[in-house]
Write a protein that holds these residues in place. Sequence first.
Motif, short mmCIF file in Angstrom:
data_model
loop_
_atom_site.label_atom_id
_atom_site.label_comp_id
_atom_site.label_asym_id
_atom_site.label_seq_id
_atom_site.Cartn_x
_atom_site.Cartn_y
_atom_site.Cartn_z
N UNK A 1 -19.59 -15.08 -54.50
CA UNK A 1 -19.02 -16.38 -54.82
C UNK A 1 -17.89 -16.81 -53.89
N UNK A 2 -17.57 -16.00 -52.87
CA UNK A 2 -16.50 -16.35 -51.95
C UNK A 2 -16.98 -17.37 -50.91
N UNK A 3 -16.06 -18.26 -50.51
CA UNK A 3 -16.38 -19.24 -49.49
C UNK A 3 -16.16 -18.64 -48.10
N UNK A 4 -17.09 -18.96 -47.21
CA UNK A 4 -16.99 -18.59 -45.81
C UNK A 4 -17.03 -19.85 -44.97
N UNK A 5 -16.39 -19.81 -43.80
CA UNK A 5 -16.35 -20.99 -42.95
C UNK A 5 -16.34 -20.59 -41.48
N UNK B 1 -8.43 -19.26 -27.54
CA UNK B 1 -8.65 -18.20 -28.52
C UNK B 1 -10.12 -18.09 -28.88
N UNK B 2 -10.59 -16.91 -29.32
CA UNK B 2 -11.97 -16.81 -29.79
C UNK B 2 -12.22 -17.76 -30.97
N UNK B 3 -13.44 -18.29 -31.03
CA UNK B 3 -13.84 -19.01 -32.23
C UNK B 3 -14.02 -18.00 -33.37
N UNK B 4 -14.03 -18.49 -34.60
CA UNK B 4 -13.88 -17.58 -35.73
C UNK B 4 -14.80 -17.90 -36.90
N UNK B 5 -14.98 -16.87 -37.73
CA UNK B 5 -15.59 -17.01 -39.05
C UNK B 5 -14.60 -16.42 -40.04
N UNK B 6 -14.27 -17.19 -41.07
CA UNK B 6 -13.25 -16.79 -42.04
C UNK B 6 -13.83 -16.68 -43.45
N UNK B 7 -13.23 -15.80 -44.24
CA UNK B 7 -13.35 -15.88 -45.70
C UNK B 7 -12.23 -16.80 -46.17
N UNK B 8 -12.58 -17.81 -46.96
CA UNK B 8 -11.60 -18.82 -47.35
C UNK B 8 -11.12 -18.55 -48.77
N UNK C 1 -8.21 -19.71 -51.84
CA UNK C 1 -7.42 -20.86 -52.31
C UNK C 1 -5.94 -20.66 -52.00
N UNK C 2 -5.33 -21.70 -51.43
CA UNK C 2 -3.90 -21.72 -51.15
C UNK C 2 -3.50 -20.98 -49.89
N UNK C 3 -4.46 -20.48 -49.12
CA UNK C 3 -4.13 -19.69 -47.94
C UNK C 3 -3.98 -20.56 -46.69
N UNK C 4 -3.23 -20.01 -45.72
CA UNK C 4 -2.94 -20.70 -44.47
C UNK C 4 -3.64 -19.94 -43.34
N UNK C 5 -4.42 -20.67 -42.52
CA UNK C 5 -5.17 -20.05 -41.44
C UNK C 5 -4.55 -20.32 -40.06
N UNK C 6 -3.35 -20.92 -40.06
CA UNK C 6 -2.50 -20.86 -38.89
C UNK C 6 -2.39 -22.06 -37.98
N UNK C 7 -3.47 -22.82 -37.81
CA UNK C 7 -3.42 -23.93 -36.86
C UNK C 7 -2.36 -24.95 -37.27
#
Length: 384
Positions: free
Chosen positions: A220-224, A237-244, A246-252
Amino acid sequence: MNRKVWILAILLIAAVVLILAVLWALPGLAQRVGVSVPGGSPGPVDLELPPGFQAEIYASGLDRPRFMAFDGDGQLFVAEMGAGQVVVLPDFDGDGLPDETVTVVDGLDRPSSLAFRDGWLYVAETGQVSRFRLDDSQRVVQSEVVVPDLPTGGLHVTRTVVMGPDGRLYLSVGSSCNVCEEEDPRRAAISVYDLDDGAAAIFAKGLRNAVGLAFNPWTGKMWATNNGRDWLGDDSPPDTVYVIGEGLDYGWPRCHNGRIVDPDYGSRRDCQDVETPAAELPAHSAPLGLVFYDSDEFPAAYQGDLLVASHGSWNRSQPVGYQLFQIPFEGGEPTGEVLDFATGWLRDGGETAPGRPAGLIVAPDGSLLVSDDKAGLIYRISYQ
């Protein structure tokens, strides 16, 4: 030659055959098989797939097809970004291939993604998300805007909509720029909307351009997927795949990949409390669509894995991408590997690219459908 030498020779040959058989069975290690897929424009695409896989043209003549969705009856809907419309590709005779292309909705502003919920077709345009109720003939009988007044203009104009397992609508909006401080918090972020009470919130931020969104069907986790910034060189920087989350910061725009301080907007402390990617892809390879392979038609080595469509670079001295990546999973978690699954859209030593993969979806029969928004095609990849 005596008997002992003959026996040793036979054993050596058997060992070599066994090793080759094992390598052939492992994805990414065996010699890849060229599959000619004619019909593309500006020329044919010679796809290379793992042994046992084959490819064919599923649909052609489309105008920048992006993301796709199946309705409850198994009919494929496609967002034609170039034509500003959504089409359905019905398969009346059940042979696994569409019989015609039917326009469902037109007059849209660069539609790029679709989703279904409770019989409604949701369409993400640049400036809004609308939904449409269709009758049995795929004609619109009711329509309304559910997410109005999205920020428009700027560098990234596609919008990605998905339905979460919680019944809420999730929407990704890319940044307006390469790097900058955004005024609208909905940009470079994923927002979430409750369709029942209208509540809206920022779900995750710091994602420069998270074009692909998918929920892991087992956790049930979101990926992006996320497209990193430009003009820091060919490999950063390398392109990425993240687990998303709620409420988290991915830096940009301050920090990239959880570890690379941006030279224009960041400082060393800006990489603290920033999420790190689950996988890294070649810089500027432009990952777009992604899908978890949740069928059993492919071999076990692919079941449960994540497949990613790489649109390909436009600003790199040596082009990269233009392919499908495989991110293997084991025990429900990624192994850390990134493998080639389908290549061949980039040819002539990187001089030409007759196609650019965009969207991915697993069909009801277990095959993989791939949209190509340059050649105007949808490919069907299957295993025999």
